[in-house]
Design a protein around this motif. Structure first.
Motif, mmCIF file in Angstrom:
data_model
loop_
_atom_site.group_PDB
_atom_site.id
_atom_site.type_symbol
_atom_site.label_atom_id
_atom_site.label_comp_id
_atom_site.label_asym_id
_atom_site.label_seq_id
_atom_site.Cartn_x
_atom_site.Cartn_y
_atom_site.Cartn_z
ATOM 1 N N GLN A 155 0.930 -1.109 0.016
ATOM 2 C CA GLN A 155 -0.057 0.123 -0.055
ATOM 3 C C GLN A 155 0.943 1.177 -0.067
ATOM 4 O O GLN A 155 0.656 2.282 -0.859
ATOM 5 N N PHE A 171 -2.521 -7.158 -6.812
ATOM 6 C CA PHE A 171 -2.934 -8.394 -6.770
ATOM 7 C C PHE A 171 -2.766 -8.933 -5.321
ATOM 8 O O PHE A 171 -1.694 -8.785 -4.640
ATOM 9 N N ASP A 172 -3.787 -9.770 -4.798
ATOM 10 C CA ASP A 172 -3.715 -10.247 -3.400
ATOM 11 C C ASP A 172 -4.754 -11.250 -3.241
ATOM 12 O O ASP A 172 -6.019 -11.025 -3.706
ATOM 13 N N PHE A 174 -6.250 -11.939 -0.490
ATOM 14 C CA PHE A 174 -7.142 -11.276 0.590
ATOM 15 C C PHE A 174 -7.237 -9.925 -0.055
ATOM 16 O O PHE A 174 -6.408 -9.162 -0.251
ATOM 17 N N HIS A 175 -8.560 -9.573 0.150
ATOM 18 C CA HIS A 175 -9.185 -8.323 -0.246
ATOM 19 C C HIS A 175 -9.391 -7.484 1.065
ATOM 20 O O HIS A 175 -10.327 -8.093 1.861
ATOM 21 N N PRO A 177 -11.268 -4.679 2.721
ATOM 22 C CA PRO A 177 -12.592 -3.758 2.227
ATOM 23 C C PRO A 177 -12.335 -2.184 2.382
ATOM 24 O O PRO A 177 -11.626 -1.738 3.229
ATOM 25 N N GLU A 180 -9.609 -0.215 -2.045
ATOM 26 C CA GLU A 180 -9.727 0.512 -3.375
ATOM 27 C C GLU A 180 -9.845 1.744 -3.434
ATOM 28 O O GLU A 180 -9.513 2.584 -4.258
ATOM 29 N N TYR A 187 -7.810 -3.650 -7.319
ATOM 30 C CA TYR A 187 -7.480 -5.221 -7.390
ATOM 31 C C TYR A 187 -7.737 -5.811 -8.831
ATOM 32 O O TYR A 187 -8.870 -5.582 -9.170
ATOM 33 N N GLU A 189 -7.034 -9.593 -11.324
ATOM 34 C CA GLU A 189 -6.589 -10.916 -11.088
ATOM 35 C C GLU A 189 -5.250 -10.675 -11.601
ATOM 36 O O GLU A 189 -4.592 -10.037 -12.040
#
Length: 213
Positions: A155, A171-172, A174-175, A177, A180, A187, A189
Motif C-alpha cells: 500500500q 493483486f492479493d 486477501f481483499h 474492504p 480500493e 484489485y 486478477e
C-alpha cells in the motif's frame, strides 16, 4: 526494574527512552549456546534477524522464570519459535509497521535504478567512460506498476508510485474492504496484472506450496 537484553543492538534513542522509564538495557550479542544462560537473567529479549530464539533457549529461560516477553524488531517472526514460547507463557510480539515506509522506498528506488541504468552507468563512469547513448532510460511517469501482495508495504509503495504519476494495480489473495476506494488502486486478477504491468513489485510472504495463487 525491568531488565532488557537487546541481543542484536538497539538505536541509542530507543535505549535512552527505555532507561528514562526505569528499564535497564543491555546490548550484547550472544552465540546460541551462550544465549541459553543469558536469557535466564532478563525480563525481556529484543531480537532482530541475527538472533534465533529456539526451544532450548525458551526452556533455559523457564529455569528462572524471569523472561516474560520476546520482541522481534521487524515484521517476520520466523527466527522465534513463537508457538512454543507462548505455550510456555512467554509473550511474543513484533513491530509490523516499523519498516513499511523504508521497504516501500527501497522498492521505488530500485525501480528508478532499473529505469535509468543507475548502477551500470555509475560503474562505467568510475571507469572513466561516458556511455550516455548506451543507457537510454525511461520515465516511470505514465507506466503501470503491478503490486503483488497488497499489505502495508504494498500500500505504501502504491501511494508513492501514484504520487510520481504511475498507474497502479494490485493483486492479493486477501481483499481489504474499502482499500480500493481509499487509495484509488484497484484489485485485479494475476493474469491481468501480468499483462498490463510495466513494473512488478512483489511483497507477499511464502505460502503453502510456494504459490501466490
Amino acid at each position: 526494574m525491568i531488565k532488557i537484553l537487546a541481543s542484536d543492538g538497539m538505536e541509542k534513542g530507543a535505549i535512552a527512552a527505555l532507561e528514562a522509564k526505569g528499564c535497564e538495557v543491555t546490548c550484547e550479542y550472544f552465540d546460541p549456546e551462550a544465549l541459553k544462560e543469558a536469557v535466564k537473567q532478563y525480563d525481556v529479549l529484543v531480537v532482530r534477524s541475527a538472533t534465533k530464539v529456539r526451544e532450548p533457549h525458551i526452556d533455559a529461560a523457564l529455569e528462572t522464570g524471569k523472561l516474560q516477553l520476546v520482541i522481534r524488531g521487524g515484521v517476520g517472526v520466523d527466527n522465534i519459535d513463537v508457538k512454543y514460547a507462548e505455550e510456555k507463557g512467554i509473550t511474543v510480539r513484533n513491530t509490523p509497521k516499523a519498516s513499511s515506509d523504508a521497504v516501500a522506498e527501497l522498492a521505488l528506488a530500485h525501480m528508478f535504478s532499473v529505469a535509468r541504468f543507475v548502477s551500470i552507468a555509475g560503474h562505467t563512469m568510475r571507469e572513466g567512460k561516458w556511455e550516455k547513448k548506451a543507457y537510454k532510460g525511461i520515465e516511470l511517469t505514465g507506466k503501470t506498476l503491478g503490486i503483488v501482495g497488497f499489505g502495508r508495504i504494498g500500500q505504501h509503495l502504491g501511494v508513492m508510485a501514484k504520487a510520481i504519476g504511475m498507474d497502479v494495480i494490485a493483486f492479493d489473495i486477501f481483499h481489504i474492504p474499502g482499500i480500493e476506494e481509499q487509495l484509488g488502486i484497484p484489485y485485479v486478477e494475476m493474469d491481468e496484472l501480468l499483462a498490463k504491468a510495466d513494473f512488478i513489485s512483489v511483497h507477499a510472504p511464502a505460502v503453502d506450496g510456494g504459490a501466490l495463487i
